[in-house]
Enzyme design. Structure first.
Site, PDB file in Angstrom:
ATOM      1  N   CYS A 124      32.000  15.718   3.093  1.00 22.34           N
ATOM      2  CA  CYS A 124      31.539  14.442   3.626  1.00 22.34           C
ATOM      3  C   CYS A 124      32.004  14.305   5.084  1.00 22.34           C
ATOM      4  O   CYS A 124      31.672  15.148   5.901  1.00 22.34           O
ATOM      5  CB  CYS A 124      32.004  13.294   2.734  1.00 22.34           C
ATOM      6  SG  CYS A 124      31.242  11.707   3.134  1.00 22.34           S
ATOM      7  N   ASP A 181      20.460  13.738  -1.495  1.00 23.42           N
ATOM      8  CA  ASP A 181      21.458  12.981  -0.731  1.00 23.42           C
ATOM      9  C   ASP A 181      20.770  12.042   0.254  1.00 23.42           C
ATOM     10  O   ASP A 181      20.299  12.469   1.306  1.00 23.42           O
ATOM     11  CB  ASP A 181      22.381  13.954   0.003  1.00 23.42           C
ATOM     12  CG  ASP A 181      23.569  13.271   0.663  1.00 23.42           C
ATOM     13  OD1 ASP A 181      23.574  12.029   0.749  1.00 23.42           O
ATOM     14  OD2 ASP A 181      24.493  13.990   1.086  1.00 23.42           O
ATOM     15  N   HIS A 213      24.891  13.573  -2.881  1.00 24.22           N
ATOM     16  CA  HIS A 213      26.096  13.569  -2.058  1.00 24.22           C
ATOM     17  C   HIS A 213      27.329  13.655  -2.970  1.00 24.22           C
ATOM     18  O   HIS A 213      27.381  13.011  -4.017  1.00 24.22           O
ATOM     19  CB  HIS A 213      26.161  12.298  -1.226  1.00 24.22           C
ATOM     20  CG  HIS A 213      27.155  12.336  -0.123  1.00 24.22           C
ATOM     21  ND1 HIS A 213      26.894  12.935   1.094  1.00 24.22           N
ATOM     22  CD2 HIS A 213      28.419  11.859  -0.035  1.00 24.22           C
ATOM     23  CE1 HIS A 213      27.947  12.816   1.877  1.00 24.22           C
ATOM     24  NE2 HIS A 213      28.890  12.172   1.211  1.00 24.22           N
TER      25      HIS A 213
END
Length: 244
Positions: A124, A181, A213
């Site tokens: 991330c 995502d 994600h």
């Protein structure tokens, strides 16, 4: 493989950045790997990943790059954790992130038995940090998991865009994304792929069509075991080939 781990302190720009260091217990010389955290801090998941890397024979260091605003934070994968982590994300500045990356790299190389060759990986915002580290340091191999904001017009803190720095990448880079995502839509993935191709970086961009994600984290609802396992194999192959 038996490993040992410890909490460490890393000097950076007159301050101190905490970190978690794990490495094989047996004496010897080994490459290093930086493990960049999500917005949830150096929490149980990131420590687990750091230990997994160590069991592959590397000295692995997970630095806390929220040390200026939320030092030592460890958050859960819930709404409260997300809200708090976003505070840290909003305070990031690319210049400070680069300073943290260079300090962490120097610290890791300064540990007994750690070879000069070092890789990086992250998730991330840590995936963004891994990409930035590949651009601004001499790491030999990088795995960026769903790096949010890499393709944004500006980098953290309004600095130069991260994707625009791609021409500075000297090592090999692997970028891993989830096709589901919504935080990193397909056009951003395409922009990363195009930028890496344009500068002739040694790269691979992998998209897992059914993954969302956070697909690598087994503590999140979005965990995708098949994608996580395949990505882990890619990372291991990358580090074995480039770090030795």
């Amino acid at each position: 493989m038996e490993i040992r781990s410890e909490r460490v302190e890393i000097a950076v720009n007159g301050g101190v950045m905490g970190g978690y260091l794990a490495q094989p217990a047996e004496a010897g010389t080994r490459p290093g790997v930086l493990v960049w955290m999500e917005i949830f801090g150096v929490n149980a998941h990131i420590r687990d990943v750091t230990e997994r890397v160590a069991r592959e024979g590397y000295a692995a260091l997970a630095p806390d790059f929220f040390h200026r605003t939320l030092p030592g934070i460890e958050l859960g994968y819930d709404d409260a954790g997300m809200a708090k982590g976003m505070e840290g994300l909003g305070a990031l500045d690319a210049g400070e992130m680069i300073a943290d990356a260079r300090a962490a790299l120097a610290f890791l190389r300064g540990q007994p038995g750690v070879a000069h060759k070092v890789g990086a990986m992250g998730f991330c915002i840590g995936g963004h940090m891994a990409y930035l580290t590949a651009c601004e340091t001499d790491v030999a191999a990088t795995a960026s998991f769903y790096g949010g904001g890499v393709a944004a017009p500006q980098g953290p803190g309004g600095k130069d865009s991260t994707v625009g720095r791609s021409g500075k990448i000297a090592g090999r880079i692997l970028c891993l994304f989830g096709g589901q995502d919504s935080m990193i839509p397909a056009d951003q993935v395409s922009a990363v792929r195009a930028a890496l191709a344009e500068v002739s970086a040694r790269h691979e961009v992998a998209v897992y069509d059914d993954a969302d994600h956070g697909f690598f984290c087994d503590q999140r609802a979005s965990y995708n075991p098949a994608a996580a396992q395949d990505a882990w194999q890619k990372v291991k192959a990358l580090f074995a080939a480039e770090l030795g």
